[in-house]
Design a protein around this motif. Sequence first.
Motif, PDB file in Angstrom:
ATOM      1  N   GLU A   1       8.837   8.711   5.079  1.00  0.00           N
ATOM      2  CA  GLU A   1       9.743   8.018   4.507  1.00  0.00           C
ATOM      3  C   GLU A   1      10.213   8.534   2.855  1.00  0.00           C
ATOM      4  O   GLU A   1      11.305   8.516   2.265  1.00  0.00           O
ATOM      5  N   TRP A   2       9.163   9.064   2.374  1.00  0.00           N
ATOM      6  CA  TRP A   2       9.351   9.670   0.820  1.00  0.00           C
ATOM      7  C   TRP A   2      10.010  10.944   1.109  1.00  0.00           C
ATOM      8  O   TRP A   2      10.290  11.567   0.034  1.00  0.00           O
ATOM      9  N   LYS A   3      10.421  11.609   2.133  1.00  0.00           N
ATOM     10  CA  LYS A   3      11.214  12.687   1.949  1.00  0.00           C
ATOM     11  C   LYS A   3      12.682  12.630   2.122  1.00  0.00           C
ATOM     12  O   LYS A   3      13.426  13.319   2.090  1.00  0.00           O
ATOM     13  N   ARG A   4      13.177  11.257   2.493  1.00  0.00           N
ATOM     14  CA  ARG A   4      14.594  10.831   2.594  1.00  0.00           C
ATOM     15  C   ARG A   4      15.153  11.396   1.287  1.00  0.00           C
ATOM     16  O   ARG A   4      14.930  10.638   0.244  1.00  0.00           O
ATOM     17  N   THR A   5      16.100  12.019   1.440  1.00  0.00           N
ATOM     18  CA  THR A   5      16.916  12.451   0.242  1.00  0.00           C
ATOM     19  C   THR A   5      17.674  11.477  -0.190  1.00  0.00           C
ATOM     20  O   THR A   5      18.365  11.534  -1.537  1.00  0.00           O
ATOM     21  N   LYS A   6      18.145  10.350   0.565  1.00  0.00           N
ATOM     22  CA  LYS A   6      18.633   9.399   0.006  1.00  0.00           C
ATOM     23  C   LYS A   6      18.044   8.621  -1.316  1.00  0.00           C
ATOM     24  O   LYS A   6      18.740   7.889  -1.987  1.00  0.00           O
ATOM     25  N   PHE A   7      16.705   9.012  -1.142  1.00  0.00           N
ATOM     26  CA  PHE A   7      15.799   8.314  -2.434  1.00  0.00           C
ATOM     27  C   PHE A   7      15.986   9.413  -3.773  1.00  0.00           C
ATOM     28  O   PHE A   7      15.742  10.319  -3.531  1.00  0.00           O
ATOM     29  N   SER A   8      15.841   8.568  -4.894  1.00  0.00           N
ATOM     30  CA  SER A   8      15.707   9.490  -6.022  1.00  0.00           C
ATOM     31  C   SER A   8      14.084   9.667  -6.133  1.00  0.00           C
ATOM     32  O   SER A   8      13.341   9.387  -5.521  1.00  0.00           O
ATOM     33  N   LYS A   9      14.098  10.769  -7.009  1.00  0.00           N
ATOM     34  CA  LYS A   9      12.731  11.370  -7.105  1.00  0.00           C
ATOM     35  C   LYS A   9      11.728  10.015  -7.325  1.00  0.00           C
ATOM     36  O   LYS A   9      10.529  10.118  -6.917  1.00  0.00           O
TER      37      LYS A   9
ATOM     38  N   ARG B   1       8.368   9.167  -5.033  1.00  0.00           N
ATOM     39  CA  ARG B   1       7.243   9.200  -5.424  1.00  0.00           C
ATOM     40  C   ARG B   1       6.266   7.770  -5.237  1.00  0.00           C
ATOM     41  O   ARG B   1       5.257   7.770  -4.797  1.00  0.00           O
ATOM     42  N   PHE B   2       7.114   6.812  -5.541  1.00  0.00           N
ATOM     43  CA  PHE B   2       6.631   5.391  -5.019  1.00  0.00           C
ATOM     44  C   PHE B   2       6.291   5.259  -3.580  1.00  0.00           C
ATOM     45  O   PHE B   2       5.223   4.878  -3.452  1.00  0.00           O
ATOM     46  N   ILE B   3       7.181   5.995  -2.843  1.00  0.00           N
ATOM     47  CA  ILE B   3       7.084   5.518  -1.292  1.00  0.00           C
ATOM     48  C   ILE B   3       5.914   6.471  -0.967  1.00  0.00           C
ATOM     49  O   ILE B   3       4.931   5.989  -0.039  1.00  0.00           O
ATOM     50  N   ARG B   4       5.616   7.632  -1.521  1.00  0.00           N
ATOM     51  CA  ARG B   4       4.374   8.380  -1.161  1.00  0.00           C
ATOM     52  C   ARG B   4       3.101   7.513  -1.630  1.00  0.00           C
ATOM     53  O   ARG B   4       2.010   7.563  -0.929  1.00  0.00           O
ATOM     54  N   PHE B   5       3.058   7.004  -2.602  1.00  0.00           N
ATOM     55  CA  PHE B   5       2.125   6.275  -3.474  1.00  0.00           C
ATOM     56  C   PHE B   5       1.768   4.900  -2.170  1.00  0.00           C
ATOM     57  O   PHE B   5       0.746   4.920  -1.908  1.00  0.00           O
ATOM     58  N   ALA B   6       2.880   4.330  -1.781  1.00  0.00           N
ATOM     59  CA  ALA B   6       2.759   3.227  -0.961  1.00  0.00           C
ATOM     60  C   ALA B   6       2.038   3.822   0.529  1.00  0.00           C
ATOM     61  O   ALA B   6       1.527   2.982   1.025  1.00  0.00           O
ATOM     62  N   GLU B   7       2.536   5.013   0.997  1.00  0.00           N
ATOM     63  CA  GLU B   7       1.842   5.494   2.099  1.00  0.00           C
ATOM     64  C   GLU B   7       0.306   5.724   1.929  1.00  0.00           C
ATOM     65  O   GLU B   7      -0.329   5.258   2.817  1.00  0.00           O
ATOM     66  N   SER B   8      -0.047   6.029   0.590  1.00  0.00           N
ATOM     67  CA  SER B   8      -1.560   5.917   0.623  1.00  0.00           C
ATOM     68  C   SER B   8      -2.140   4.542   0.457  1.00  0.00           C
ATOM     69  O   SER B   8      -3.336   4.433   1.024  1.00  0.00           O
ATOM     70  N   LEU B   9      -1.527   3.672   0.006  1.00  0.00           N
ATOM     71  CA  LEU B   9      -1.951   2.263  -0.220  1.00  0.00           C
ATOM     72  C   LEU B   9      -2.278   1.599   1.328  1.00  0.00           C
ATOM     73  O   LEU B   9      -2.943   1.193   1.408  1.00  0.00           O
ATOM     74  N   ALA B  10      -1.094   2.115   2.176  1.00  0.00           N
ATOM     75  CA  ALA B  10      -1.193   1.639   3.420  1.00  0.00           C
ATOM     76  C   ALA B  10      -2.399   2.149   4.085  1.00  0.00           C
ATOM     77  O   ALA B  10      -3.169   1.305   4.931  1.00  0.00           O
ATOM     78  N   ILE B  11      -2.888   3.507   3.885  1.00  0.00           N
ATOM     79  CA  ILE B  11      -3.978   3.828   4.585  1.00  0.00           C
ATOM     80  C   ILE B  11      -5.276   3.330   4.169  1.00  0.00           C
ATOM     81  O   ILE B  11      -6.170   3.044   4.965  1.00  0.00           O
TER      82      ILE B  11
END
Length: 371
Positions: free
Chosen positions: A120-128, A132-142
């Motif tokens: 999800e953190w690669k989706r271009t509809k999201f701002s930078k 970054r937050f979604i990438r952080f959320a991914e790590s939290l989920a793990i």
Amino acid sequence: MKIGILGTRGIPNHYGGFEQFAEYLSAFLAKQPDISVSVYNSHTHPYQESEWNGVQLIHCKDPEDRLGTAGQFFYDLNCIIDARRRNFDVILQLGYTSSSVWGKLLPKSAVIITNMDGLEWKRTKFSKPVQRFIRFAESLAITTSDFLIADSVGIQEHLQSAYGATSKYIPYGAHVFKTPEAAKIEAYAVVAYAYNMLVARLEPENSIEVILDGVVASGSPMPFLVIGNHHTAYGAYLKGKFKEATHIRFVGGVYNLEVLNNLRYYSNLYFHGHTVGGTNPSLLEAMASGALLVANDNIFNKSILGDEALYFSDASDVAESITKVEKKRYAHFVDRNRNKIEEIYSWELINKQYREYMLSCLAQASKVNQG
């Protein structure tokens, strides 16, 4: 086994992919004699009953209608707080973006299994900052999950390489379409096998512009149907750019599955431009509908389609497909992909894999606790 399913707006499905999946899976699980299953629903969901097809529905406060996207975080928090009181054996989380920040509040007594969705953190509809937050959320989920599910080989490889995290590969599912009816496509002013199409959210990462550039470059007058909500800023941009190409038709969303299946079935070429995500539901549905796929050349699509599709990387590839390819010459691709749905991606098989994996996770967790 007492299972709680979090991460969707609820069932029966009125929204999207994870909701559809939750509907199919929970209805299957509810029929098993050794399982009780609950699905969390938004309090704004159109279906307000407490039970659906043997599935218990838990309605939680969802302020998304007032707060927008931020409301999703509070809805997930409300679901997790409620789950702490339910004595679930297994909690299945579908996605992580707005729930993983509350991961430490998940009940310790339950086995937490998370479907990690797409990148999800690669989706271009999201701002930078949002990316970054979604990438952080991914790590939290793990870190807050006991077990992970990847619905794509590409996602599985990403989790391993980025985090050293193992995951169980269980793809999405589909039902084979067996009742074509040419009259269903008449409203779209097209002739069977004499039009091309795509179905997607109109977003940059779905290669819409690249595909339509190729449509124009091909010089073919064959109608091209763009199916998806175009009443967005990006949709307006696309309609403006291609307004002179009258054979490109922005028809909007088609939500009648029977009509959509027939449109895919009777198309000449079906373009699938998705570049981000796991096993995309619309890809499997296109395969199940008897479409001839021309897909973006990436690991997510190739891991599903293999050699039974044509691929594109740029507009020139799209143009070449349109000018040189006829569906009847690739009937073997169509047949093999429909066979894949029956043999690998049928909902019955996928549901059984989820059931067995949840039982396995529960058994593993029990051994660890006893040890």
